[in-house]
Design a protein around this motif. Sequence first.
Motif, PDB file in Angstrom:
ATOM      1  N   HIS A  86       0.883  -1.317   0.155  1.00 25.93           N
ATOM      2  CA  HIS A  86       0.058  -0.116  -0.081  1.00 25.93           C
ATOM      3  C   HIS A  86       0.918   1.201  -0.097  1.00 25.93           C
ATOM      4  N   GLN A  87       2.040   1.199   0.699  1.00 28.00           N
ATOM      5  CA  GLN A  87       3.021   2.448   0.772  1.00 28.00           C
ATOM      6  C   GLN A  87       3.813   2.384  -0.592  1.00 28.00           C
ATOM      7  N   LEU A  88       4.128   1.245  -1.148  1.00 31.40           N
ATOM      8  CA  LEU A  88       5.021   0.981  -2.453  1.00 31.40           C
ATOM      9  C   LEU A  88       4.117   1.760  -3.615  1.00 31.40           C
ATOM     10  N   VAL A  89       2.857   1.508  -3.735  1.00 32.81           N
ATOM     11  CA  VAL A  89       2.017   1.891  -5.080  1.00 32.81           C
ATOM     12  C   VAL A  89       1.989   3.459  -4.857  1.00 32.81           C
ATOM     13  N   ARG A  90       2.100   4.054  -3.669  1.00 29.33           N
ATOM     14  CA  ARG A  90       2.248   5.409  -3.650  1.00 29.33           C
ATOM     15  C   ARG A  90       3.161   6.182  -4.695  1.00 29.33           C
ATOM     16  N   HIS A  91       4.039   5.390  -5.008  1.00 28.66           N
ATOM     17  CA  HIS A  91       5.391   5.908  -5.963  1.00 28.66           C
ATOM     18  C   HIS A  91       4.593   5.961  -6.923  1.00 28.66           C
ATOM     19  N   ARG A  92       4.269   6.911  -7.703  1.00 29.02           N
ATOM     20  CA  ARG A  92       3.496   6.979  -9.032  1.00 29.02           C
ATOM     21  C   ARG A  92       3.917   6.927 -10.134  1.00 29.02           C
ATOM     22  N   ILE A  93       5.109   6.972 -10.397  1.00 29.57           N
ATOM     23  CA  ILE A  93       5.823   6.813 -11.724  1.00 29.57           C
ATOM     24  C   ILE A  93       6.736   5.467 -11.680  1.00 29.57           C
ATOM     25  N   ALA A  94       5.687   4.646 -11.862  1.00 30.61           N
ATOM     26  CA  ALA A  94       6.106   3.203 -11.762  1.00 30.61           C
ATOM     27  C   ALA A  94       5.084   2.330 -12.370  1.00 30.61           C
ATOM     28  N   SER A  95       5.387   0.888 -12.501  1.00 27.86           N
ATOM     29  CA  SER A  95       4.565  -0.050 -12.923  1.00 27.86           C
ATOM     30  C   SER A  95       4.536  -1.046 -11.997  1.00 27.86           C
ATOM     31  N   TYR A  96       3.256  -1.517 -11.710  1.00 26.02           N
ATOM     32  CA  TYR A  96       3.210  -2.680 -10.796  1.00 26.02           C
ATOM     33  C   TYR A  96       2.046  -3.618 -11.133  1.00 26.02           C
ATOM     34  N   SER A  97       2.792  -4.952 -10.893  1.00 30.47           N
ATOM     35  CA  SER A  97       1.759  -6.136 -11.151  1.00 30.47           C
ATOM     36  C   SER A  97       1.637  -7.078  -9.800  1.00 30.47           C
ATOM     37  N   GLN A  98       0.737  -6.835  -9.208  1.00 26.93           N
ATOM     38  CA  GLN A  98       0.591  -7.545  -7.720  1.00 26.93           C
ATOM     39  C   GLN A  98      -0.359  -8.871  -7.870  1.00 26.93           C
ATOM     40  N   GLN A  99       0.015  -9.788  -7.082  1.00 28.32           N
ATOM     41  CA  GLN A  99      -0.654 -11.074  -6.725  1.00 28.32           C
ATOM     42  C   GLN A  99      -2.005 -10.761  -6.051  1.00 28.32           C
ATOM     43  N   SER A 100      -2.951 -11.082  -6.900  1.00 29.46           N
ATOM     44  CA  SER A 100      -4.561 -10.783  -6.553  1.00 29.46           C
ATOM     45  C   SER A 100      -4.924 -11.498  -5.633  1.00 29.46           C
ATOM     46  N   GLN A 101      -5.738 -10.925  -4.646  1.00 27.77           N
ATOM     47  CA  GLN A 101      -6.521 -11.621  -3.586  1.00 27.77           C
ATOM     48  C   GLN A 101      -7.894 -12.117  -4.113  1.00 27.77           C
ATOM     49  N   ARG A 102      -7.992 -11.524  -5.396  1.00 33.15           N
ATOM     50  CA  ARG A 102      -9.280 -11.814  -5.779  1.00 33.15           C
ATOM     51  C   ARG A 102      -9.175 -13.170  -6.652  1.00 33.15           C
ATOM     52  N   TYR A 103      -8.236 -13.472  -7.304  1.00 31.54           N
ATOM     53  CA  TYR A 103      -8.052 -14.633  -8.134  1.00 31.54           C
ATOM     54  C   TYR A 103      -7.301 -15.711  -7.579  1.00 31.54           C
ATOM     55  N   VAL A 104      -6.434 -15.349  -6.366  1.00 32.74           N
ATOM     56  CA  VAL A 104      -5.697 -16.203  -5.856  1.00 32.74           C
ATOM     57  C   VAL A 104      -6.230 -16.807  -4.388  1.00 32.74           C
ATOM     58  N   ASP A 105      -6.372 -18.102  -4.227  1.00 31.42           N
ATOM     59  CA  ASP A 105      -7.014 -18.516  -2.961  1.00 31.42           C
ATOM     60  C   ASP A 105      -6.079 -18.260  -1.775  1.00 31.42           C
ATOM     61  N   ALA A 106      -6.271 -17.520  -0.656  1.00 25.92           N
ATOM     62  CA  ALA A 106      -5.633 -16.881   0.169  1.00 25.92           C
ATOM     63  C   ALA A 106      -5.743 -17.938   1.547  1.00 25.92           C
ATOM     64  N   GLY A 107      -6.436 -18.772   1.294  1.00 24.79           N
ATOM     65  CA  GLY A 107      -6.413 -19.856   2.474  1.00 24.79           C
ATOM     66  C   GLY A 107      -5.072 -20.400   2.983  1.00 24.79           C
ATOM     67  N   GLY A 108      -4.780 -20.222   4.368  1.00 25.96           N
ATOM     68  CA  GLY A 108      -3.542 -20.492   4.765  1.00 25.96           C
ATOM     69  C   GLY A 108      -2.520 -19.596   4.698  1.00 25.96           C
ATOM     70  N   PHE A 109      -3.071 -18.239   4.398  1.00 26.79           N
ATOM     71  CA  PHE A 109      -1.831 -17.231   3.894  1.00 26.79           C
ATOM     72  C   PHE A 109      -0.838 -17.057   4.875  1.00 26.79           C
ATOM     73  N   GLY A 110       0.425 -16.754   4.772  1.00 31.43           N
ATOM     74  CA  GLY A 110       1.431 -16.386   5.308  1.00 31.43           C
ATOM     75  C   GLY A 110       1.098 -14.969   5.510  1.00 31.43           C
ATOM     76  N   TYR A 111       1.914 -14.694   6.765  1.00 32.09           N
ATOM     77  CA  TYR A 111       1.692 -13.193   7.265  1.00 32.09           C
ATOM     78  C   TYR A 111       3.293 -12.771   7.513  1.00 32.09           C
ATOM     79  N   ILE A 112       3.349 -11.503   7.638  1.00 30.40           N
ATOM     80  CA  ILE A 112       4.330 -10.546   8.063  1.00 30.40           C
ATOM     81  C   ILE A 112       4.174 -10.098   9.707  1.00 30.40           C
ATOM     82  N   MET A 113       5.180 -10.681  10.475  1.00 30.68           N
ATOM     83  CA  MET A 113       5.059 -10.236  11.823  1.00 30.68           C
ATOM     84  C   MET A 113       6.005  -9.007  12.139  1.00 30.68           C
ATOM     85  N   PRO A 114       5.624  -7.771  12.670  1.00 31.21           N
ATOM     86  CA  PRO A 114       6.432  -6.778  13.021  1.00 31.21           C
ATOM     87  C   PRO A 114       7.433  -7.200  14.045  1.00 31.21           C
ATOM     88  N   PRO A 115       8.754  -6.949  13.893  1.00 31.23           N
ATOM     89  CA  PRO A 115       9.747  -7.315  14.948  1.00 31.23           C
ATOM     90  C   PRO A 115       9.358  -6.617  16.565  1.00 31.23           C
TER      91      PRO A 115
END
Length: 241
Positions: A86-115
């Motif tokens: 969400h922070q990264l895509v605010r850099h606007r002069i760029a192109s992005y292709s992100q893994q879709s939560q709409r089409y990719v099943d997120a069951g058992g999703f991995g997650y990031i834990m802040p230190p």
Amino acid sequence: MPVVQNLDVRLLAETPDALSLIYAAFRQCYHAGFVGDMWPKLLSGEISQDKQAEFIEKVMQSGHDSPIEHVSFTFAISGVSRALTHQLVRHRIASYSQQSQRYVDAGGFGYIMPPAIAGIPEAKEVFESFMAHAEETYGKLQELLAHRGKKSNEDARFVLPNAAGSKIVVTMNCRSLIHFFELRCCMRAQWEIRALADLMLKECRMALPVVFAVAGAKCERLRYCPENAAFTCGKYPLLGQ
């Protein structure tokens, strides 16, 4: 539902003949002739890469840097959270292709834990409990929306947390990358995106050192902190001190 441990940044591609292309673009600004005629000499080595790099460095030191926009880098990135992207895509002069939560099943999703959370047992327990609950809720919604087939994902995803892991492909030109590094390599940047920026900068410096040798947090180039007293990390003195 694993904790995602490793941030992975891979340079997939860069503009071919990047050094010569930047040199040609710079030279066209100051050269009476046509750099299209000069191009074969650049590729053949008749005009050495050392000479090209020296010219580029000299002009960039004057503050003229728009010609570096002709060169871009493409990265594949994984092991990052949705909070980061969400922070990264605010850099606007760029192109992005992100893994879709709409089409990719997120069951058992991995997650990031802040230190900071991982370092406090009670906070870690609360965090992990919520992640388990989010996974369970996501699965229940998929079941309740099963009549929609694969479309069940697009509505079930609304309960996925910002911590959910993601993968993304990013392309930025050199000028945008330098701006990105100035902001995100700063010690005031959020820890996760700063780690990403540091790895991307490492790849850029190896690929095109004449452009990225002095890239990074803005203070590293200025040798003073451009923030005010309320926001400086203290690594460099404030302007005028």
